[in-house]
Design an enzyme around this catalytic site. Structure first.
Site, short mmCIF file in Angstrom:
data_model
loop_
_atom_site.label_atom_id
_atom_site.label_comp_id
_atom_site.label_asym_id
_atom_site.label_seq_id
_atom_site.Cartn_x
_atom_site.Cartn_y
_atom_site.Cartn_z
N GLY A 13 -7.15 4.85 -0.03
CA GLY A 13 -6.03 5.78 -0.02
C GLY A 13 -5.42 6.02 1.35
O GLY A 13 -4.81 7.07 1.58
N SER A 14 -5.54 5.06 2.25
CA SER A 14 -4.96 5.29 3.58
C SER A 14 -3.43 5.29 3.52
O SER A 14 -2.78 6.04 4.26
CB SER A 14 -5.48 4.27 4.60
N LEU A 94 -0.58 -4.39 -14.70
CA LEU A 94 0.06 -3.41 -15.57
C LEU A 94 0.66 -4.08 -16.80
O LEU A 94 1.17 -5.20 -16.72
CB LEU A 94 1.17 -2.69 -14.79
N ASN A 108 5.56 -0.29 -5.10
CA ASN A 108 4.23 -0.77 -4.73
C ASN A 108 4.28 -1.31 -3.30
O ASN A 108 5.32 -1.78 -2.86
CB ASN A 108 3.83 -1.90 -5.68
N HIS A 110 2.48 -4.20 -0.86
CA HIS A 110 1.66 -5.41 -0.96
C HIS A 110 1.50 -6.00 0.44
O HIS A 110 2.47 -6.09 1.19
CB HIS A 110 2.34 -6.42 -1.89
N SER A 137 5.05 -5.67 2.43
CA SER A 137 6.34 -5.45 1.74
C SER A 137 6.21 -4.28 0.78
O SER A 137 5.18 -4.12 0.13
CB SER A 137 6.72 -6.68 0.89
N ASP A 146 3.31 -8.38 -8.20
CA ASP A 146 3.75 -8.48 -6.80
C ASP A 146 5.06 -9.25 -6.67
O ASP A 146 5.33 -9.86 -5.62
CB ASP A 146 2.67 -9.17 -5.93
N GLU A 175 1.77 -1.01 7.34
CA GLU A 175 1.94 -0.45 5.99
C GLU A 175 2.14 1.06 6.07
O GLU A 175 2.97 1.64 5.38
CB GLU A 175 0.72 -0.76 5.12
#
Ligand code: GAR
Length: 219
Positions: A13-14, A94, A108, A110, A137, A146, A175
């Site tokens: 969870g960073s 998903l 999302n 990635h 990204s 992705d 990120e």
């Protein structure tokens, strides 16, 4: 009332923390209504609780099929009427129904310069390919894993001496920069998906995705 954000996690969870910090700093117009993990032992749950955010666990191992898990996840998410659903290290494939439900409002992150290296082991693959740069990204989520339209990226140079772990660490620093920016832009209505193409302030980003470059000290 500011917009509702739901964050899905599976692990550390960073990235979620970077978003929490940016919301707490008042830089994102929205509030995090809930953090949901598919793993009961995800460290990110502790981080969210420490920030006073409501958490839920939906353990995928307790469901007979992916479809049933996703239907239950939809129910949980929809309790919070999200304007934005964020996948922050949510390591699940998903179902199409799930993706369609949040079309245009699910993003999302990635760890690669998409469309390169969809899937796993992105850092190792970039090193083995001899790439000179690698990165991360943020994209809208579509049915292709992705594969959805990207609207912000960050790049770092790959060093001769790099290991996948060392490179992953430097990419993760980037990120933590681009994901909060992506959330801010979305919640301000600046970034939107129009006919499958991301637009920024009404202008198509096709072929001109904004890209941050690591500071020399972060390379
Ligand atoms: C991040 O590096 C993220 O890009 C990656 O998982 C990590 C989660 O770290 N996501 C994917 O690979 C999705 N395909 P975090 O839990 O510390 O944010």
């Amino acid at each position: 009332m500011s917009g509702s954000i739901v964050i899905l996690i599976s692990g550390s969870g960073s990235n979620m923390q970077a978003i929490i910090d940016t919301v707490d700093a008042g830089e994102i117009s929205g509030h995090i209504s809930a953090v949901i993990s598919n793993r009961p032992d995800a460290f990110g749950l502790e981080r969210a609780q420490a920030a006073g955010i409501h958490t839920e666990v939906l353990d995928h191992t307790e469901f007979k099929s992916r479809e049933i898990f996703d239907l239950n996840l939809i129910r949980k998410i929809d309790d919070f009427e999200p304007d934005l659903v964020i996948l922050a290290g949510f390591m699940r494939i998903l179902t199409p129904d799930f993706v369609r439900r949040y079309s245009g409002r699910m993003i999302n992150i990635h760890p690669s310069l998409l469309p390169k290296y969809q899937g796993l082991h992105t850092h190792k693959r970039a090193i083995e390919a001899g790439d000179k740069e690698h990165g991360a990204s943020v994209h809208f989520v579509t049915e292709e894993l992705d594969g959805g339209p990207v609207f912000i990226q960050a790049s770092v140079p790959v060093k001769e001496s790099d290991t996948p772990e060392a490179l992953a660490k430097r990419v993760l620093t980037q990120e933590h920069k681009i994901f909060p920016i992506a959330v801010k832009w979305f919640m301000e209505g600046r970034v939107q998906l129009e006919n499958g193409i991301p637009h920024m302030d009404g202008v198509s980003l096709e072929g001109r995705v904004p890209r941050l470059h690591a500071e020399p000290s972060e390379e």
